[in-house]
Design an enzyme around this catalytic site. Structure first.
Site, PDB file in Angstrom:
ATOM      1  N   GLU A  36       0.923  -1.160   0.026  1.00  0.00           N
ATOM      2  CA  GLU A  36      -0.058  -0.024  -0.101  1.00  0.00           C
ATOM      3  C   GLU A  36       0.820   1.159   0.082  1.00  0.00           C
ATOM      4  O   GLU A  36       0.829   2.166  -0.889  1.00  0.00           O
ATOM      5  CB  GLU A  36      -0.970  -0.107   1.182  1.00  0.00           C
ATOM      6  CG  GLU A  36      -1.983  -1.080   1.376  1.00  0.00           C
ATOM      7  CD  GLU A  36      -3.128  -1.033   0.270  1.00  0.00           C
ATOM      8  OE1 GLU A  36      -3.167   0.184  -0.219  1.00  0.00           O
ATOM      9  OE2 GLU A  36      -3.819  -1.939   0.289  1.00  0.00           O
ATOM     10  N   ARG A  77       0.544   3.833  -3.048  1.00  0.00           N
ATOM     11  CA  ARG A  77       0.018   5.131  -2.860  1.00  0.00           C
ATOM     12  C   ARG A  77       0.929   6.165  -2.915  1.00  0.00           C
ATOM     13  O   ARG A  77       0.654   7.370  -3.196  1.00  0.00           O
ATOM     14  CB  ARG A  77      -0.985   4.940  -1.756  1.00  0.00           C
ATOM     15  CG  ARG A  77      -2.047   3.911  -1.863  1.00  0.00           C
ATOM     16  CD  ARG A  77      -3.213   4.174  -0.725  1.00  0.00           C
ATOM     17  NE  ARG A  77      -3.864   2.781  -0.453  1.00  0.00           N
ATOM     18  CZ  ARG A  77      -5.115   2.637  -0.120  1.00  0.00           C
ATOM     19  NH1 ARG A  77      -5.576   3.958   0.119  1.00  0.00           N
ATOM     20  NH2 ARG A  77      -5.863   1.501   0.082  1.00  0.00           N
ATOM     21  N   ASP A 103      -4.726  -9.729  -8.406  1.00  0.00           N
ATOM     22  CA  ASP A 103      -5.018  -8.860  -9.553  1.00  0.00           C
ATOM     23  C   ASP A 103      -3.833  -7.989  -9.957  1.00  0.00           C
ATOM     24  O   ASP A 103      -3.414  -8.171 -11.034  1.00  0.00           O
ATOM     25  CB  ASP A 103      -6.086  -7.676  -8.936  1.00  0.00           C
ATOM     26  CG  ASP A 103      -5.728  -7.001  -7.478  1.00  0.00           C
ATOM     27  OD1 ASP A 103      -4.805  -7.415  -7.091  1.00  0.00           O
ATOM     28  OD2 ASP A 103      -6.825  -6.590  -7.238  1.00  0.00           O
ATOM     29  N   GLU A 158     -12.427   0.243  -9.935  1.00  0.00           N
ATOM     30  CA  GLU A 158     -12.134  -0.596 -11.042  1.00  0.00           C
ATOM     31  C   GLU A 158     -13.080  -0.639 -12.145  1.00  0.00           C
ATOM     32  O   GLU A 158     -12.492  -0.786 -13.593  1.00  0.00           O
ATOM     33  CB  GLU A 158     -11.979  -2.030 -10.484  1.00  0.00           C
ATOM     34  CG  GLU A 158     -10.822  -2.452  -9.498  1.00  0.00           C
ATOM     35  CD  GLU A 158     -11.176  -1.589  -7.981  1.00  0.00           C
ATOM     36  OE1 GLU A 158     -12.352  -1.370  -7.504  1.00  0.00           O
ATOM     37  OE2 GLU A 158      -9.984  -1.600  -7.435  1.00  0.00           O
TER      38      GLU A 158
HETATM   39  C1  DMJ Z   1      -6.636   0.021  -5.025  1.00  0.00           C
HETATM   40  O1  DMJ Z   1      -5.646   0.855  -3.761  1.00  0.00           O
HETATM   41  C2  DMJ Z   1      -5.701  -0.300  -6.031  1.00  0.00           C
HETATM   42  O2  DMJ Z   1      -6.317  -0.113  -7.119  1.00  0.00           O
HETATM   43  C3  DMJ Z   1      -5.261  -1.617  -5.734  1.00  0.00           C
HETATM   44  O3  DMJ Z   1      -4.549  -2.301  -6.827  1.00  0.00           O
HETATM   45  C4  DMJ Z   1      -6.597  -2.341  -5.419  1.00  0.00           C
HETATM   46  N1  DMJ Z   1      -7.819  -1.818  -5.222  1.00  0.00           N
HETATM   47  C5  DMJ Z   1      -7.736  -0.673  -4.644  1.00  0.00           C
HETATM   48  C6  DMJ Z   1      -8.926   0.354  -4.689  1.00  0.00           C
HETATM   49  O4  DMJ Z   1     -10.025  -0.590  -4.904  1.00  0.00           O
END
Ligand code: DMJ
Length: 519
Positions: A157, A161, A290, A424
């Site tokens: 994260e 971010r 993902d 998404e």
């Molecule tokens: C985000 O923090 C990023 O896109 C992450 O890869 C997974 N999904 C969250 C938001 O839904």
């Protein structure tokens, strides 16, 4: 000598006690400031200059059509509402509670106030032309963002971010402070890689460098979507610093993965960093898996299509996913299920909906020239995800939906009916729009704008809702930082012309932070 020192210390203490409480506190503060200044001097050594990549399309995007311009302005107004309220009630906190009107945080950010919303929102503010707000954020970061804190954070994260956000802000604005902070923070994440295999821990203490994994992950494993979603940012860090350490860390992960056997060609979501063995055989293109697939494709794109090893890994993975996980429902909806120990669960997450965009982004350059096929697959996923929104009362999508026992694209369990301002589905609309210019994607995006504005907007910002099938939903009282980083950015791009951040020159990290292609 001991006695003399002791006497001296007593004298000093007596002197000090003669002072008032305020005087003593002021002295302590001065000492503290001195230490902080010293640390700053030490940390903000200028980095060696490197030529900036081709930065095209950072100040454009005005659409010619007045109707589209109006929609774009509406999205900008929503951004302003989200930012202003965070500024007012949650400034410096990680996120905002828009109903309680105070700061909010979760364990991914540790126990420290790191201003996650500020860092995540910067590049969105920049491209929307909200320059005063951008400067406020920059000032806060310059003065307050400090990584020498005793706080245990999520490596993934913080990477997507904070490092992603800081790097994008640096490339867009050219302000050195963002680059310096990104490099300082990356240095604090490096101890997470000190494991027997080099697969990083999920969490690291920024001060002590001690790492560990989530208690809930299968047999002490690290998570595929976490250790597999570092590549883009780490390659840029090596580029900007001239230090190969970051590049070496992520390439080591890739090499290790390449050597491993994959059940049915699929990557399980869990890998033990001590033994180097897979944990539970669970494969997902949604949560836990993902962005690993996303970063394989984007590593190739970001290298100006030179990193063919990454492209091959992507193609192999996607072929196995298509074979084992992608199915058509009885009603003709294409969905991506989850593979659990040899069994296909016919359930798709909101998170999985990003894959529509990924398929269309990877269409050009696909193996056996199957561009048309991947364009079609992207469109089918976009359609399914739109249905998951359209079949709810609020016209907002649930967290997960099923294709089983007569149910199609609808959430069944109560705890899967929430919408937490995730991006998404809108992300996929935007990629589909860029590659096809089919007006339905702007139409679907506009439906989402209206629904978010109607059901998630409160006077103190935007909140997630607990049940998208209820006409009087309850708020979860969280304004997620990714709402400003991703959801509103993708919507703004959807109603902009294509010369804003063109995809030949920019690759978006998984938190929608644009990084330039390194030609
Ligand atoms: C985000 O923090 C990023 O896109 C992450 O890869 C997974 N999904 C969250 C938001 O839904």
């Amino acid at each position: 000598k001991i006695r003399a020192d002791h006497e001296k210390a007593l004298e000093e203490a007596k002197e000090k006690l003669k002072k008032s409480r305020d005087e003593i506190q002021a002295e302590i503060q001065t000492e503290k400031n001195k230490v902080v200044q010293e640390l700053k001097k030490k940390d903000s050594k200028p980095l060696p200059p490197v030529p900036l990549p081709n930065l095209i399309g950072i100040n454009s995007g005005e659409p010619a059509d007045p109707d589209v311009r109006e929609k774009r302005n509406k999205v900008k107004e929503m951004m302003k509402h989200a930012w202003d309220n965070y500024r007012k009630y949650g400034w410096g906190h990680n996120e905002l509670k828009p109903i309680a009107r105070k700061g909010h945080s979760t364990n991914i950010f540790g126990n420290s106030q790191m201003g996650a919303t500020i860092v995540d929102a910067l590049d969105t503010l920049y491209i929307m032309g909200l320059h005063d707000e951008f400067r406020e954020g920059q000032e806060w970061i310059d003065k307050n963002l400090d990584f020498s804190v005793n706080s245990e954070v999520s490596v993934f994260e913080v990477n997507i971010r904070f490092i992603g956000g800081l790097l994008a802000a640096y490339y867009l604005s050219g302000q050195e402070v963002f680059k310096i902070k990104a490099v300082q923070l990356a240095g604090k994440l490096l101890p997470a890689f000190n494991t027997p295999t080099g697969i990083p821990w999920a969490m690291v203490n920024l001060k002590s460098g001690v790492g560990r994994n989530w208690g809930w992950a299968s047999a002490g494993s690290s998570i595929l979507a976490e250790f597999g979603t570092l590549h883009m940012e780490f390659v840029h860090l090596s580029y900007l610093t001239g230090d190969p350490v970051y590049y070496n860390k992520v390439m080591h992960i890739r090499k290790l993965l390449q050597k491993m056997d994959r059940p049915n060609g699929l990557y399980p979501n869990y890998l033990n960093p001590r033994t180097g063995r897979w944990g539970q055989h669970h494969t997902s293109v949604g949560g836990l898996g993902d962005s690993f697939y996303e970063y394989l494709l984007k590593a190739w794109l970001m290298s100006d299509k030179m990193d063919t090893e990454a492209r091959k890994m992507y193609d192999d993975a996607i072929e196995a996913i298509e074979k084992h996980l992608i199915r058509k429902s009885n009603g003709g909806l294409t969905f991506i299920g989850e593979w659990k120990n040899g069994h296909l669960e016919r359930k798709m997450g909101h998170l999985t909906c990003f894959a529509g965009g990924m398929f269309v982004l990877g269409a050009d350059g696909s193996r056996d020239d199957k561009a048309g096929h991947y364009l079609q697959l992207g469109a089918e996923i976009a359609h399914t995800c739109h249905e998951s929104y359209d079949r709810t009362t609020l016209k907002l999508g649930p967290e997960a939906f099923k294709f089983d026992g007569g149910v199609e694209a609808v959430a069944v369990r109560q705890n899967e009916k929430y919408y937490i301002l995730r991006p998404e589905v809108i992300e996929t609309y935007w990629y589909m729009w860029r590659f096809t210019h089919d007006p339905k994607y702007r139409q679907w995006g506009w439906e989402a704008v209206q629904a978010i504005d109607k059901y998630c907007r409160v006077s103190g910002g935007f909140s997630g809702v607990k049940d998208v099938y209820s006409s009087s939903p309850m708020y979860d009282d969280v304004q997620q930082s990714f709402f400003l980083a991703e959801t509103l950015k993708y919507l703004y791009l959807l109603f902009s012309s294509d010369d804003l951040l063109p995809l030949d020159n920019w690759v978006f990290n998984t938190e929608a932070h644009p990084l330039p292609v390194l030609h």
